[in-house]
Design an enzyme around this catalytic site. Structure first.
Site, PDB file in Angstrom:
ATOM      1  CG  HIS A  35      39.871  43.275  26.191  1.00 33.49           C
ATOM      2  ND1 HIS A  35      40.755  43.839  27.072  1.00 33.49           N
ATOM      3  CD2 HIS A  35      39.198  42.317  26.884  1.00 33.49           C
ATOM      4  CE1 HIS A  35      40.633  43.252  28.250  1.00 33.49           C
ATOM      5  NE2 HIS A  35      39.699  42.325  28.167  1.00 33.49           N
ATOM      6  CB  SER A  66      45.887  44.870  32.014  1.00 31.94           C
ATOM      7  OG  SER A  66      45.080  44.632  30.877  1.00 31.94           O
ATOM      8  CG  HIS A  67      40.302  44.887  35.177  1.00 29.66           C
ATOM      9  ND1 HIS A  67      39.157  44.993  35.910  1.00 29.66           N
ATOM     10  CD2 HIS A  67      39.965  44.186  34.064  1.00 29.66           C
ATOM     11  CE1 HIS A  67      38.170  44.364  35.279  1.00 29.66           C
ATOM     12  NE2 HIS A  67      38.638  43.866  34.165  1.00 29.66           N
ATOM     13  NE  ARG A 117      34.765  35.405  36.409  1.00 32.27           N
ATOM     14  CZ  ARG A 117      34.856  36.640  36.887  1.00 32.27           C
ATOM     15  NH1 ARG A 117      34.809  36.843  38.180  1.00 32.27           N
ATOM     16  NH2 ARG A 117      34.999  37.675  36.082  1.00 32.27           N
ATOM     17  CD  GLU A 163      32.963  43.045  29.260  1.00 28.81           C
ATOM     18  OE1 GLU A 163      33.663  43.590  30.118  1.00 28.81           O
ATOM     19  OE2 GLU A 163      33.263  43.029  28.052  1.00 28.81           O
ATOM     20  CB  SER A 164      27.027  40.308  34.982  1.00 29.99           C
ATOM     21  OG  SER A 164      26.100  41.355  34.831  1.00 29.99           O
TER      22      SER A 164
END
Lengths: 229, 744
Positions: B50, B96-97, B118, B313-314
């Site tokens: 990733h 992508s998510h 963001r 990964e907040s």
């Protein structure tokens, strides 16, 4: 005449409203900040759409306790003009400047689309110059827009000519099939008894710029501007 | 993992975290020692697929990256930046998510929207429009319905609150996506001032973390996204982050306010791999190091371990380097917006990053060794042509019997969820906030957003027919790029640049990798042809689904996001029929082709066929012709032929104003192919009768074939004098099909 548009944390239609008033309608606009209770001498306060404070707790609920809101209430009680659109309307019912409440849409979904509004009140400046035989195409965009008020409250709204708009179809039919969110009596906007506080779920500021292909919102603003005292 | 994080890492731990044994050896040789557990955790996420693109970067480098309008080089910043004229810079990207959305569709999709936005505003640009590209499994399945409802609500709730309109997108259903849906989110923004670079510089400058507090959500999400989705994936639930659009909205306003000051040196959002990734990438980009004190990071939980803070990964956080002495400017802005802005470190000379916790150094890593383009591994994977590729080419249209009742076919097709109206989806999205969306009341093939106070507008689209790409990765991807360009051209725009979201299966499977390589080759050829460089994007491998107990990759899905410039807003072309009597022409050629069409798959149940007819040169010529027709004001509507073929295109043009059409078919072509085939490079245009001569005169000078199909009617639909019904009836079916399929 000076307009004031308040920005709350989470407001997202504040800049649209400022653009519409300044660039499209040639008005003077003061940008107001929720933490500062000074209304800077504006005559007409606008509470814009968005998700103030994330709409956590309940839409408009936290904003109604914002430092500037006490000034807005005082302004309204002295007869000053206040208009709330979408989230702003929710704030007005939360602060009891307007009666009723705005609940989750009956579909339990957010809805964004053009709807047709039938003007009702003949005595409020926002509808005064509109033709009750016509309908006006104005977009909605909300998840909590189902207007509710008890029977006595509804009767009072009707008796005092306080209903601004009803959801209709293009031909003016007002019934369940033309009600996008389950609002009682298809109500899309209301005013107070003294007709200086206005609230509506649809977004007239999204139908003013010729680039967007819909000018019906301009007619609402024009009615306001032509009838201001 | 209750352990002393300062203990030396073991190979077993390394492989558990997703590193290969040779990668563990490589880390040891970079450091000249065995890493401790925290350091190895840092490598494991930074070298995950990733973050590192280790299995794709060798091929991604072959994509065309240069164009006259590029303002930053591909991959150098968080998103691409192009000049769209009048001094306006447009920042745009797609991401992508998929994996988070497969497990927790609501939060997975919501945080996808948060992340892509963001990427836009960390560069100093205000996001002004979004698109998304969604793919799900068979619509009849309860799990699919659950996923669709969750994903759409997640995108809606996040985007609506954040206040950026969604002005277009695509939605496809196919059984290949049963386990693994694809959720690709696109955002475009306009630079309000100078661009903010994701680069740290100036030793001695303070490093701030701004925005939300850091929690344990999404720890090592990047590593999770680099694994196959399996039955055990639900155990990975803590890998899914939780989004808060209200915080993002505040962060947006605060960041843009900050960008207008001279206090900010560099800024990068925290997405995958959180503080680790942002600190390493910003340091490596500026050839500097950092000393970061993790105990100063505001946390949501007490007793968070150093590696948890590093890898969290907040959402809704940024890392910002500030010019020394201007700290108060930053603190005041974030105070105004009620957000954290906490100094957690300092930029240092040399390229080393030291992480501290409670006064103790917990990790020391050379920034360069961690990042893409630096020390991160680069692999050249093997690839082999799968057997199905040649098999599909054996398809012969003559083996398919032509149905006797084509009206019945039409009615079935318009109820197909891949063709029916996507109203159920898009009405849940605020498409008009921002008062810029020009295509709400006047629809075009591309979404068009107004550039206020200018004569220009920005056109954008996302496209990929993954069935075509599966049938032929190279041709299919050329088609995806061409369709995107075509959508922009028929809307009156000029294609400008591309961002891509490459959704593929396991890169270690040579047949999947063959699809990937083919897609890159096809994309390169088409992007060169249209002059649309690839500015960036993302790669999502490991998308696969279980069919009959066997793992099958999803269709290779290289989603193309393209922006285009409308130089003159008066020349925007819309897709709806304007008035009865207007002449309908087909520009392009009817073909005896039903390959890979929705009609062939859904009506005849035939999945094995090649990509539809396509020729890149002819496509280019077609688009040039359409441009000249729009420029000459010779046509009053234009719409391309895509999914569902000519009939569906005509119907889509008809429904907006409840007009109909009366057309004749082509005697050279089977009628089912004429109506429902998906041969490429065709655009339907309408011409006012008064303009017919001028139109014909212009067309005769072009090499592109065209035919008169018929004319616009008051509401009746006729093909070869056969009555197909009224547009109002068809519209009712088309409008409600998706809703009926999902809600009942």
């Amino acid at each position: 005449m000076k307009f004031g548009v308040i920005t709350f944390p989470g407001s997202n239609c504040d800049q649209d409203m400022v653009y519409t008033l300044e660039s499209m309608l040639d008005q003077t606009v003061e940008k107001l900040w929720h933490k500062d209770p000074d209304l800077k001498g504006v005559d007409f306060v606008i509470l814009p759409g968005g998700f103030s404070y994330g709409d956590y707790l309940r839409s408009g609920a936290i904003a109604s306790f914002s430092p500037i809101m006490q000034s807005v209430i005082e302004h309204a009680n002295k007869g000053g003009y206040v208009m709330g659109i979408c989230n702003g309307y929710q704030m007005l019912t939360e602060t009891n400047l307007l009666g009723g409440a705005l609940l989750h849409n009956d579909s339990q979904k957010f809805i964004c689309k053009n709807v047709y509004l039938k003007p009702v009140s003949k005595s409020a400046i926002i509808t005064q110059d509109l033709n009750v035989e016509e309908t006006y195409k104005i977009p909605i965009a909300h998840g909590e827009g189902r207007f509710f008020i008890n029977e006595d409250g509804l009767k009072e709204l009707q008796d005092n000519d306080q209903i601004l708009f009803q959801y209709a179809n293009e031909a003016g039919l007002v019934d369940d099939t033309t009600n996008p969110n389950g609002s009682i009596f298809n109500i899309a906007g209301t005013t107070n008894k003294t007709k200086n506080v206005f609230g509506m779920m649809p977004h007239p500021e999204r139908a003013v710029d010729p680039n967007l292909g819909n000018l019906d919102g301009r007619k609402l603003f024009k009615s306001i501007l032509d009838n201001l005292v | 993992m209750e352990k002393n994080t300062q203990e030396l890492a073991t190979l077993e731990q390394a492989t558990t975290l997703g590193l290969l044994p040779e990668e563990f050896e490589q880390i040891k040789s970079i450091l000249g020692r065995t890493p401790n557990f925290t350091e190895m955790s840092v490598y494991s996420v930074m070298w995950s697929e990733h973050c590192s693109y280790k299995n794709s970067i060798a091929w991604l480098k072959k994509l065309p990256k240069d164009g006259p309008h590029m303002l930053v080089k591909a991959g150098e910043e968080n998103a691409g930046l192009v000049d769209i004229g009048d001094g306006v810079g447009c920042v745009f990207k797609i991401e992508s998510h998929n994996h988070p959305s497969a497990l927790e569709p609501y939060q997975g999709a919501a945080t996808g929207v948060g992340g892509i936005n963001r990427d836009i505003f960390t560069m100093g640009a205000r996001p002004i429009a979004q698109l998304n590209s969604l793919r799900f499994g068979e619509i009849e399945k309860d799990r699919t319905k659950w996923l669709v409802k969750g994903v759409v609500k997640g995108i809606g709730d996040y985007g609506n609150s954040f206040g950026v309109p969604i002005i277009g997108g695509e939605l496809m259903f196919d059984k290949c996506y049963n386990t693994n849906p694809l959720v690709n989110a696109f955002s475009a923004g306009i630079l309000e001032g100078k661009m903010i670079s994701a680069t740290a510089s100036g030793p001695g400058n303070p490093v701030y973390i701004v925005g939300s507090a850091t929690g344990k959500d999404g720890i090592a999400g990047a590593a999770f996204a680099s694994k196959d989705i399996t039955a055990e994936s639900a155990d990975d639930l803590p890998s899914v982050q939780v989004g808060d659009p209200f915080q993002e909205k505040l962060l947006l306003e605060a960041s843009l306010e900050l960008a207008k000051t001279d206090a900010v040196v560099g800024m990068q959002d925290m997405g995958a791999a959180g503080i680790t990734c942002s600190s390493c990438e910003m340091s490596a980009a500026g050839n500097v190091g950092m000393d970061i004190d993790l105990s100063k990071v505001p946390t949501r939980q007490s007793d968070m371990k150093d590696w948890e803070i590093l890898l969290s990964e907040s959402q809704e956080r940024m890392l910002v380097v500030i010019e020394k002495g201007k700290e108060k400017i930053v603190e005041d802005i974030f105070e105004k917006w009620d957000l954290h802005a906490v100094e957690i470190g300092v930029v240092t000379e040399g390229g080393t990053i030291n992480y501290f916790m409670n006064g103790e150094k917990v990790a020391t890593v050379p920034a360069e060794s961690l990042v893409l383009g630096g020390g991160a591994p680069v692999y050249h994977r093997e690839y082999t042509e799968p057997a199905y590729f040649q098999e599909f080419k054996k398809f012969n249209i003559d083996d398919v019997e032509e149905p006797s009742d084509l009206k019945e076919v039409a009615v079935k097709l318009i109820q197909n969820p891949n063709i029916a109206s996507k109203r159920w989806v898009y009405e849940q999205y605020d498409s008009m906030v921002g008062t810029r969306t020009m295509t709400t009341n006047n629809p075009s093939d591309a979404g068009i957003t107004n550039i206020k106070d200018s004569n220009r507008a920005l056109a954008m689209t996302v496209d990929c027919n993954s069935r075509y790409v599966n049938a032929d990765p190279e041709i299919g991807t050329q088609i995806a790029v061409s369709e995107a360009a075509r959508n922009i051209v028929v809307s009156g725009g000029i294609p400008s640049a591309v961002t891509n979201c490459l959704n593929f299966g396991n890169p270690y499977n040579p047949e999947c990798y063959w699809q990937f390589v083919g897609a890159i080759k096809g994309m390169s050829a088409a992007c060169l042809k249209f002059g649309t460089p690839v500015t960036g994007g993302n790669v999502s491998f490991y998308n696969q689904t279980v069919i009959d107990g066997k793992e099958e990759p999803v269709f290779p899905t290289p989603t193309i996001g393209m922006i285009g410039v409308v130089e003159d807003k008066d020349k925007i072309m819309t897709m709806n029929f304007k008035s009865k009597g207007d002449l309908i022409f087909l520009v392009g050629e009817s073909k005896n082709d039903i390959s890979s069409s929705e009609y062939l798959v859904s009506y005849h149940g035939i999945e094995a066929s090649p990509a539809p007819y396509f020729n890149l040169d002819k496509e280019f010529a077609l688009q040039e012709t359409i441009k000249s027709l729009i420029k000459g004001e010779l046509i009053n509507a234009a719409h391309d032929c895509a999914d569902g073929g000519l009939f569906v295109s005509l119907l889509e043009m008809a429904m907006n104003k409840d007009l109909g059409f009366d057309i004749v078919s082509d005697s050279e072509v089977r009628e089912d192919a004429f109506l429902f085939g998906e041969a490429q490079s065709r655009v339907v245009v309408t011409v006012n009768e008064d303009m017919e001569d001028e139109f014909l005169e212009t067309m005769m000078k072009q090499k592109v074939p065209y035919t008169l199909l018929g004319h616009v009617t008051k509401g009746k639909i006729c093909v070869d004098d056969e009555h197909f019904g009224f547009v109002s009836e068809m519209k009712d079916i088309y409008d409600h099909a998706l809703e009926n399929a999902l809600e009942n």
